[in-house]
Design an enzyme around this catalytic site. Structure first.
Site, PDB file in Angstrom:
ATOM      1  N   SER A 192      27.808  95.325  41.275  1.00 55.20           N
ATOM      2  CA  SER A 192      27.415  94.410  40.271  1.00 55.20           C
ATOM      3  C   SER A 192      26.525  95.151  39.068  1.00 55.20           C
ATOM      4  O   SER A 192      26.234  96.380  39.391  1.00 55.20           O
ATOM      5  CB  SER A 192      26.178  93.817  41.038  1.00 55.20           C
ATOM      6  OG  SER A 192      25.238  92.837  40.175  1.00 55.20           O
TER       7      SER A 192
ATOM      8  N   TYR B 187      18.972  93.281  46.142  1.00 49.92           N
ATOM      9  CA  TYR B 187      20.335  92.816  45.596  1.00 49.92           C
ATOM     10  C   TYR B 187      20.863  94.111  44.930  1.00 49.92           C
ATOM     11  O   TYR B 187      21.763  94.485  45.798  1.00 49.92           O
ATOM     12  CB  TYR B 187      20.169  91.627  44.868  1.00 49.92           C
ATOM     13  CG  TYR B 187      21.768  91.439  44.655  1.00 49.92           C
ATOM     14  CD1 TYR B 187      22.784  90.837  45.531  1.00 49.92           C
ATOM     15  CD2 TYR B 187      22.193  91.751  43.380  1.00 49.92           C
ATOM     16  CE1 TYR B 187      24.047  90.627  44.986  1.00 49.92           C
ATOM     17  CE2 TYR B 187      23.554  91.296  42.831  1.00 49.92           C
ATOM     18  CZ  TYR B 187      24.600  90.999  43.696  1.00 49.92           C
ATOM     19  OH  TYR B 187      25.772  90.948  43.468  1.00 49.92           O
TER      20      TYR B 187
ATOM     21  N   LYS C 132      23.411  96.976  46.746  1.00 48.13           N
ATOM     22  CA  LYS C 132      24.932  97.141  46.127  1.00 48.13           C
ATOM     23  C   LYS C 132      25.141  98.687  45.901  1.00 48.13           C
ATOM     24  O   LYS C 132      25.962  99.291  46.160  1.00 48.13           O
ATOM     25  CB  LYS C 132      25.109  96.564  44.937  1.00 48.13           C
ATOM     26  CG  LYS C 132      25.452  94.902  45.394  1.00 48.13           C
ATOM     27  CD  LYS C 132      26.626  94.791  45.803  1.00 48.13           C
ATOM     28  CE  LYS C 132      26.791  93.271  46.169  1.00 48.13           C
ATOM     29  NZ  LYS C 132      28.115  92.643  46.821  1.00 48.13           N
TER      30      LYS C 132
HETATM   31  N1  UFG Z   1      19.634  80.475  33.297  1.00 53.35           N
HETATM   32  C1  UFG Z   1      18.812  79.384  32.802  1.00 53.35           C
HETATM   33  N2  UFG Z   1      18.960  78.242  33.560  1.00 53.35           N
HETATM   34  C2  UFG Z   1      19.552  78.091  34.810  1.00 53.35           C
HETATM   35  C3  UFG Z   1      20.186  79.213  35.437  1.00 53.35           C
HETATM   36  C4  UFG Z   1      20.117  80.462  34.670  1.00 53.35           C
HETATM   37  O1  UFG Z   1      18.248  79.495  31.802  1.00 53.35           O
HETATM   38  O2  UFG Z   1      19.336  77.011  35.402  1.00 53.35           O
HETATM   39  C5  UFG Z   1      19.621  81.837  32.489  1.00 53.35           C
HETATM   40  C6  UFG Z   1      19.025  82.907  33.322  1.00 53.35           C
HETATM   41  O3  UFG Z   1      17.549  82.960  33.413  1.00 53.35           O
HETATM   42  C7  UFG Z   1      19.688  84.051  32.804  1.00 53.35           C
HETATM   43  C8  UFG Z   1      21.036  83.556  32.538  1.00 53.35           C
HETATM   44  O4  UFG Z   1      20.824  82.349  32.363  1.00 53.35           O
HETATM   45  O5  UFG Z   1      19.069  84.592  31.543  1.00 53.35           O
HETATM   46  C9  UFG Z   1      21.890  83.999  33.517  1.00 53.35           C
HETATM   47  O6  UFG Z   1      21.725  83.581  34.799  1.00 53.35           O
HETATM   48  P1  UFG Z   1      22.500  83.629  36.242  1.00 53.35           P
HETATM   49  O7  UFG Z   1      21.804  83.231  37.273  1.00 53.35           O
HETATM   50  O8  UFG Z   1      23.735  82.631  35.667  1.00 53.35           O
HETATM   51  O9  UFG Z   1      22.969  85.127  36.218  1.00 53.35           O
HETATM   52  P2  UFG Z   1      22.205  86.629  36.247  1.00 53.35           P
HETATM   53  O10 UFG Z   1      22.446  87.238  35.009  1.00 53.35           O
HETATM   54  O11 UFG Z   1      20.780  86.386  36.574  1.00 53.35           O
HETATM   55  O12 UFG Z   1      23.026  87.358  37.255  1.00 53.35           O
HETATM   56  C10 UFG Z   1      24.216  87.556  37.370  1.00 53.35           C
HETATM   57  C11 UFG Z   1      24.823  87.816  38.650  1.00 53.35           C
HETATM   58  C12 UFG Z   1      24.029  88.737  39.728  1.00 53.35           C
HETATM   59  C13 UFG Z   1      24.313  90.005  38.910  1.00 53.35           C
HETATM   60  C14 UFG Z   1      23.742  89.948  37.627  1.00 53.35           C
HETATM   61  C15 UFG Z   1      23.917  91.353  36.693  1.00 53.35           C
HETATM   62  O13 UFG Z   1      24.411  86.550  39.235  1.00 53.35           O
HETATM   63  O14 UFG Z   1      24.777  88.806  40.874  1.00 53.35           O
HETATM   64  O15 UFG Z   1      24.372  88.757  36.905  1.00 53.35           O
HETATM   65  O16 UFG Z   1      23.796  91.132  35.314  1.00 53.35           O
HETATM   66  F1  UFG Z   1      23.684  91.043  39.444  1.00 53.35           F
END
Ligand code: UFG
Length: 334
Positions: free
Chosen positions: A117, A141, A145
């Site tokens: 990841s 997490y 990894k």
């Molecule tokens: N977000 C919102 N509202 C929501 C969901 C997400 O604003 O309802 C925002 C989050 O705050 C973030 C962006 O959208 O800024 C992306 O969030 P995600 O949860 O879709 O993904 P992440 O970037 O947090 O995480 C992903 C993977 C992880 C990995 C990570 C590495 O899910 O497994 O990228 O960058 F580790």
């Protein structure tokens, strides 16, 4: 020879199984169905419902099939959960991977592809991140990894017949273009999945977590990769290892960043649905920007993305969400 896919009933794993079958490979799936769905495993793959730490199940698999490669997806993936329950993440992602690697060595499996990841980098700053960036995971997490990557590195150094590819995923989204698979998690936290649920009326809008980041519009920037392109990157890694390539770690993203607001606007535009959006405080642990430099995967693994387009990713995610029916986690056609 067969390829063993752990977690093959899950979101990314099920797309991998399709990719392998489409290329004429013999596929064995092991999945405990904790988060995966048995209906997501195509009939042409041989399915074992078991945990990867189940010694008897692995004995049966290695005794019955000639496996030359393992693609290891099984594990826990929700970053905030890992902060609350770190030992669960170290157990499921690190300890069980250690066990699987040991069994792979005993069975003389030569190629091992691991779902790593971008979380291993933590908050890398505003430039696209290369594989040589410092490791700085900000969650158990990410650490779980990274520890598995280190185990693979050390084992490959010690055992000449064993090589691995650790693929570091950025933000995976979308669904199989033929709608044979998609994301069916019972509990969604990922932005495009949540926005697709909002656009199809399954949830009452969404929240944008934070609007004061140091990014052009104040919301977080991510590199969204189509799940089918990601599965193809694994196939490139498999071919590379089978051809004798040395062990590698490679970023899997496109190198283009989109803000949360851009993604939300794109989902509204593609769906034609103006769902409710609230501005909410920052979510703990979110980095302002994480975008991949994927030059290495393109040059060394020969990966050429084919679905590198946010609108296409969203269109496929929306179409799949529509097929899932009214329940999140339902089976297509429910
Ligand atoms: N977000 C919102 N509202 C929501 C969901 C997400 O604003 O309802 C925002 C989050 O705050 C973030 C962006 O959208 O800024 C992306 O969030 P995600 O949860 O879709 O993904 P992440 O970037 O947090 O995480 C992903 C993977 C992880 C990995 C990570 C590495 O899910 O497994 O990228 O960058 F580790």
């Amino acid at each position: 020879m067969s390829v063993l896919v752990t977690g093959g009933a899950g979101y990314i794993g099920s797309h991998m199984v399709l990719e392998l079958l489409d290329r004429g490979e013999d596929v064995i799936v092991i999945d405990n169905l904790l988060t995966g769905n048995e209906w997501a495993v195509p009939d042409r793959a041989r399915f074992y419902r078991a945990d990867i730490a189940d010694a008897a199940a692995l004995d049966a698999i290695f005794a019955t099939h000639e496996i030359d490669a393992i693609i290891h997806f099984a594990g826990l993936i929700i970053v905030p959960d890992s902060v609350e329950k770190p030992l669960d993440y170290y157990h499921e992602n690190t300890c069980k991977s250690r066990y699987l690697i040991q069994r792979a060595l005993e069975a003389k499996v030569e190629s091992f592809i691991f779902s790593s990841s971008a979380a291993v980098y933590g908050a890398p700053g505003l430039e696209p991140v290369t594989e040589s960036a410092p490791f700085a995971p900000e969650s158990p997490y990410g650490s779980s990894k990274l520890m598995t990557e280190w185990m693979l590195r050390d084992v490959a150094a010690a055992c000449s017949g064993f090589r691995f590819a650790a693929l570091r995923y950025f933000n995976v989204a979308g669904a199989d273009p033929g709608m044979r698979a998609g994301q069916s998690s019972r509990r969604s936290t990922h932005l495009i999945k949540i926005a697709a649920e909002a656009a199809t009326g399954k949830r009452d809008g969404l929240q944008i977590f934070g609007n004061d980041f140091e990014t052009p519009d104040g919301t977080c920037v991510r590199d969204y990769i189509h799940v089918t392109d990601l599965a193809r990157a694994h196939y490139c890694a498999l071919s590379y290892l089978r051809d004798g390539g040395p062990s590698v770690a490679a970023n899997c993203g496109y190198g283009s960043g989109y803000s949360v607001r851009q993604v939300v606007d794109a989902v509204k535009a593609v769906s034609g649905v103006d769902f409710r959006v609230n501005e909410a405080p920052r979510r703990p642990g979110d980095a302002a920007m994480i975008v991949a430099d994927s030059t290495f995967a393109r040059q060394t693994l020969g990966w050429t993305p084919e679905l590198d387009d946010l609108e296409t990713i969203i269109r496929h995610a929306l179409k799949w969400e529509g097929r899932l029916g009214n329940r999140t986690g339902g089976q297509p056609g429910d």
